[in-house]
Structure formats: C-alpha cells, structure tokens
Design a protein around this motif. Structure first.
Motif, PDB file in Angstrom:
ATOM      1  N   LEU A  88      -5.335  80.457  75.022  1.00 17.16           N
ATOM      2  CA  LEU A  88      -5.525  80.339  73.903  1.00 17.16           C
ATOM      3  C   LEU A  88      -5.109  81.002  72.392  1.00 17.16           C
ATOM      4  O   LEU A  88      -5.809  80.569  71.617  1.00 17.16           O
ATOM      5  CB  LEU A  88      -6.039  81.682  74.767  1.00 17.16           C
ATOM      6  CG  LEU A  88      -7.029  81.308  76.037  1.00 17.16           C
ATOM      7  CD1 LEU A  88      -8.281  81.841  76.634  1.00 17.16           C
ATOM      8  CD2 LEU A  88      -7.452  80.111  75.597  1.00 17.16           C
ATOM      9  N   THR A  89      -4.228  82.016  72.217  1.00 13.23           N
ATOM     10  CA  THR A  89      -3.189  82.137  71.745  1.00 13.23           C
ATOM     11  C   THR A  89      -2.655  81.554  71.026  1.00 13.23           C
ATOM     12  O   THR A  89      -3.030  81.112  69.048  1.00 13.23           O
ATOM     13  CB  THR A  89      -2.658  83.489  71.035  1.00 13.23           C
ATOM     14  OG1 THR A  89      -3.056  85.104  72.367  1.00 13.23           O
ATOM     15  CG2 THR A  89      -1.837  83.723  69.827  1.00 13.23           C
ATOM     16  N   HIS A  90      -2.181  80.460  71.062  1.00 13.87           N
ATOM     17  CA  HIS A  90      -1.001  79.311  70.730  1.00 13.87           C
ATOM     18  C   HIS A  90      -2.445  78.316  70.187  1.00 13.87           C
ATOM     19  O   HIS A  90      -2.340  77.865  68.862  1.00 13.87           O
ATOM     20  CB  HIS A  90      -0.366  78.542  72.160  1.00 13.87           C
ATOM     21  CG  HIS A  90       0.815  77.366  71.864  1.00 13.87           C
ATOM     22  ND1 HIS A  90       1.520  77.431  70.117  1.00 13.87           N
ATOM     23  CD2 HIS A  90      -0.382  76.065  71.588  1.00 13.87           C
ATOM     24  CE1 HIS A  90       1.151  76.642  70.383  1.00 13.87           C
ATOM     25  NE2 HIS A  90       0.694  75.257  70.869  1.00 13.87           N
ATOM     26  N   LEU A  91      -3.520  78.176  70.613  1.00 11.82           N
ATOM     27  CA  LEU A  91      -4.431  76.713  70.746  1.00 11.82           C
ATOM     28  C   LEU A  91      -5.119  77.642  69.492  1.00 11.82           C
ATOM     29  O   LEU A  91      -5.626  76.801  68.718  1.00 11.82           O
ATOM     30  CB  LEU A  91      -4.820  76.299  71.448  1.00 11.82           C
ATOM     31  CG  LEU A  91      -4.376  76.153  73.003  1.00 11.82           C
ATOM     32  CD1 LEU A  91      -5.952  76.473  74.287  1.00 11.82           C
ATOM     33  CD2 LEU A  91      -4.125  74.657  72.867  1.00 11.82           C
ATOM     34  N   ALA A  92      -5.812  79.011  69.100  1.00  9.18           N
ATOM     35  CA  ALA A  92      -6.525  78.998  67.985  1.00  9.18           C
ATOM     36  C   ALA A  92      -5.790  79.522  66.977  1.00  9.18           C
ATOM     37  O   ALA A  92      -5.965  79.015  66.268  1.00  9.18           O
ATOM     38  CB  ALA A  92      -6.545  80.758  68.272  1.00  9.18           C
ATOM     39  N   ALA A  93      -4.090  79.642  66.902  1.00 10.69           N
ATOM     40  CA  ALA A  93      -3.376  79.484  65.903  1.00 10.69           C
ATOM     41  C   ALA A  93      -2.642  77.949  65.141  1.00 10.69           C
ATOM     42  O   ALA A  93      -2.932  77.313  64.461  1.00 10.69           O
ATOM     43  CB  ALA A  93      -2.171  80.277  66.005  1.00 10.69           C
ATOM     44  N   LYS A  94      -2.881  76.899  66.283  1.00 10.09           N
ATOM     45  CA  LYS A  94      -1.937  75.889  65.965  1.00 10.09           C
ATOM     46  C   LYS A  94      -2.934  74.747  66.277  1.00 10.09           C
ATOM     47  O   LYS A  94      -2.793  73.768  65.608  1.00 10.09           O
ATOM     48  CB  LYS A  94      -0.933  75.482  66.555  1.00 10.09           C
ATOM     49  CG  LYS A  94       0.139  77.048  66.685  1.00 10.09           C
ATOM     50  CD  LYS A  94       0.494  76.578  65.639  1.00 10.09           C
ATOM     51  CE  LYS A  94       1.897  77.163  65.610  1.00 10.09           C
ATOM     52  NZ  LYS A  94       2.537  77.896  64.015  1.00 10.09           N
ATOM     53  N   ALA A  95      -3.678  74.562  67.016  1.00 12.01           N
ATOM     54  CA  ALA A  95      -5.020  73.991  67.343  1.00 12.01           C
ATOM     55  C   ALA A  95      -6.227  73.122  66.174  1.00 12.01           C
ATOM     56  O   ALA A  95      -6.319  74.087  65.981  1.00 12.01           O
ATOM     57  CB  ALA A  95      -5.784  73.674  68.392  1.00 12.01           C
ATOM     58  N   PRO A  96      -6.631  71.529  65.851  1.00  9.71           N
ATOM     59  CA  PRO A  96      -6.593  71.386  65.118  1.00  9.71           C
ATOM     60  C   PRO A  96      -8.181  71.697  65.424  1.00  9.71           C
ATOM     61  O   PRO A  96      -8.525  70.721  65.937  1.00  9.71           O
ATOM     62  CB  PRO A  96      -6.201  69.777  64.544  1.00  9.71           C
ATOM     63  CG  PRO A  96      -6.132  69.539  65.796  1.00  9.71           C
ATOM     64  CD  PRO A  96      -5.349  70.440  66.784  1.00  9.71           C
ATOM     65  N   LEU A  97      -9.035  72.865  65.002  1.00  8.39           N
ATOM     66  CA  LEU A  97     -10.263  72.766  65.897  1.00  8.39           C
ATOM     67  C   LEU A  97     -10.818  73.670  64.567  1.00  8.39           C
ATOM     68  O   LEU A  97     -10.542  73.406  63.215  1.00  8.39           O
ATOM     69  CB  LEU A  97      -9.926  74.182  66.288  1.00  8.39           C
ATOM     70  CG  LEU A  97      -9.103  73.878  67.714  1.00  8.39           C
ATOM     71  CD1 LEU A  97      -8.690  74.908  68.534  1.00  8.39           C
ATOM     72  CD2 LEU A  97     -10.302  72.925  68.545  1.00  8.39           C
ATOM     73  N   THR A  98     -12.311  73.557  64.264  1.00 12.53           N
ATOM     74  CA  THR A  98     -13.155  74.012  62.877  1.00 12.53           C
ATOM     75  C   THR A  98     -13.557  75.520  63.490  1.00 12.53           C
ATOM     76  O   THR A  98     -12.994  76.132  64.652  1.00 12.53           O
ATOM     77  CB  THR A  98     -14.685  73.777  64.037  1.00 12.53           C
ATOM     78  OG1 THR A  98     -14.978  74.115  65.196  1.00 12.53           O
ATOM     79  CG2 THR A  98     -15.396  72.105  64.026  1.00 12.53           C
ATOM     80  N   SER A  99     -13.841  76.046  62.652  1.00 16.11           N
ATOM     81  CA  SER A  99     -13.355  77.727  62.943  1.00 16.11           C
ATOM     82  C   SER A  99     -14.355  79.232  63.069  1.00 16.11           C
ATOM     83  O   SER A  99     -13.969  79.322  64.765  1.00 16.11           O
ATOM     84  CB  SER A  99     -13.870  78.283  61.388  1.00 16.11           C
ATOM     85  OG  SER A  99     -15.471  78.282  61.168  1.00 16.11           O
TER      86      SER A  99
END
Length: 331
Positions: free
Chosen positions: A292-303
């Motif tokens: 989850l830490t990796h996805l929150a930092a790297k993934a193309p996501l909305t705020s």
C-alpha cells in the motif's frame, strides 16, 4: 450480492442492523470483527488500478453485498448464513417466520462448517507462486489432521462468538505457538542459545497467507539494557514478489501445524553481557504495509485514492504487537 442468489428482499435480515434487532449479542460481536472491516481504504484505493473483472473478484469476498448495502459493511450476516438450497430441497417450505426466504434459498445457523469458509479463505490453485496459492488456508487446515478429527474453523475462530479473532488478536496468536527456550551455554566466550517454535494451536500454517509475518529477535543484555551488535533476527512467514506479470516466492519459513522450527543463536559473548532476551513480534499486515505504501507513492491515482491507501498503510503498520518475551540469565 444477494441478487446473484435470487434474493430480492430478505426483510429485516438484509442489513446487519436489521439482524441486530433480534440477534443483539451476535450483532455487537460482529461490529468489532474483522469480517465487518473486510472492506476499507486498502481495497478501495486500488480499484482505479484494476479491471472491472478484478474489482468484482475483490468484492466477492471483501464486500459481497456492496451492490445493495454499500462498502461500509464488509462481510455481513447474510453472506455466511444464506445458502443456495440443494436441488433435492428446493420447493420444500422449511423456512418460516422471520427467516422465510425465496424457496430456492435457506437460512442456516449453527450448522455452519469449514466448507462455508473455503470460498474466501482459499484462492484458486492457479493463482499463486511456487505451485501454491497466496491464500491457501482451507487446504492447510484440511491437511493438518483437523478435518479428519472433525474440528472446524469455527471451533477456534468462533470461541468468542462472532468477534472472529484471528491474526490481529494477540491472545489468538499467542495460543498458536508453543515456545520452548533452552538454557544458554557458554563455550570459548561464545553464547549458544536454542529456541523451538512448535505450531500446536493453529489449525493451519503459522502464519497462514502471505500477509502476516512473525519475527524472532534474540539479543544479549546487560541488566535491562540491550547490547549493540548482539541482535539477530529471524522471520517466520512467506515472502513473495510480483514481477513480470506473476508472483514469485522468495522464501517460505512458516511452520505447518504440528511441526517445530528450531532456531540457533550463536555469537561471541559481549564483555558486559549477563543475560539474553528472546522476543516474538507479530505483524498481521506485513505484506500490506509495503504494497500500500508503494502504490500510494508510485501509482497513477487521484488524491482521494492515494489518501485511502496511505491511511490504510499507516493502520497496517500500527497493527503489530509483541506476543512473547523471555529474559534468561547467562551461566
């Protein structure tokens, strides 16, 4: 949801609050359970990265009735207590009163067994690494001897009712292992210390799935002070990585039911050392913290989705607890 089972309306039992009108104690236990918390930011935050088919697959276990009840309920009463009636039973009017349903369905109560758990607690054999699913709990239980002995999942996980204690419960985890510490020995100024971890209480591997991890820390002490450079750390769990479109197993150091892992500490004795400490710590959400830490930092996501993942990662990191500690004097 229930529509896939042919249910259009189950009246007061459709929502957990409705069930709580009559089953007050069970409802209160469920409110504190991991079943209720099966859906949250850690799942929702990943949805933009997944295909509709993958989202539906997640929802089948994490929020099976989300189409009707929304995401706030997680796994509800009806998911376990409503079953498709066998063909031989269909049309028989055996459900009456407040539990009356579509004739093709039935409510079940205390007759629940481990077969109810397999749909969510064992992934298909084709999903996983090194020939085993990432979630293989039901098969581990079936191979442990508990199935042959007639012991069901609920015999351990429902002793406290619908609270369903598991990997996040310190008491439940501490009863899974029998820890045997042997007296330290000194040989040519080297400390030899052996400790045995036996899975006597979990009806499956300890821990089951790739999500949790246990660590054993052994270090020398001077009084109550840890001595630098004397600590050694072992992990008990299954580590995996997702690369090139599939999962790869890095290591599997879990302990199957009935088996023992012997760990040996061998290190030069510090001059001021007068004791040794062994500590077992459990991380229920070890795998999720990194993911989850990796996805929150790297993934193309909305705020919004990034915040959902970050909040879930912080909660996962804070879920760790120590469940065994022993201080032994050196000879």
């Amino acid at each position: 949801g229930l529509r896939s089972l042919g249910v259009e309306d189950v009246g007061p039992h459709e929502t957990p609050n409705g069930s709580g009108q009559c089953h007050k104690q069970e409802h209160q236990e469920w409110l504190a359970s991991r079943h209720r918390k099966a859906m949250g930011g850690g799942v929702v935050g990943q949805y933009p990265l997944l295909s509709p088919t993958a989202v539906d697959s997640c929802n089948r276990c994490h929020a099976p009735n989300q189409a009707r009840l929304g995401f706030v309920h997680g796994i509800t009463c009806i998911h376990c207590h409503v079953q498709q009636r066998p063909l031989s039973d269909k049309g028989r009017d055996i459900d009456t009163g407040p539990h009356a349903l579509n004739p093709s369905l039935r409510f079940i109560g205390n007759t629940l067994n481990s077969d109810t758990c397999i749909a969510c607690h064992n992934l298909p054999l084709g999903t996983g690494a090194n020939g085993r699913p990432l979630l293989d709990t039901w098969r581990e239980w079936a191979a442990s001897g508990h199935l042959a002995a007639g012991r069901q999942c609920k015999d351990c996980h429902m002793k406290a009712g619908h609270y369903m204690p598991g990997a996040h419960d310190r008491e439940q985890v501490s009863t899974a292992l029998t820890v045997t510490t042997h007296r330290p020995r000194l040989t040519d100024d080297r400390v030899s210390f052996d400790i045995e971890l036996t899975n006597t209480g979990a009806g499956h591997h300890f821990p089951t799935t790739v999500t949790p991890m246990a660590t054993l820390l052994v270090e020398q002490r001077s009084g109550s002070r840890a001595i630098p450079n004397t600590a050694r750390l072992w992990t008990i769990g299954r580590r995996v990585a997702y690369q090139a479109g599939r999962w790869h197993e890095i290591e599997d150091t879990r302990i199957p039911f009935g088996q023992t892992r012997r760990i040996e500490y061998r290190l030069k004795k510090a001059v001021t050392a007068d004791g040794i400490v062994a500590r077992l710590t459990f991380f229920p959400d070890w795998h999720y913290v990194g993911l989850l830490t990796h996805l929150a930092a790297k993934a193309p996501l909305t705020s919004y989705h990034r915040e959902q993942l970050s909040t879930a990662a912080a909660a996962a990191e804070n879920s760790a607890f120590e469940f065994f500690s022993r201080h032994i004097l050196l000879p």
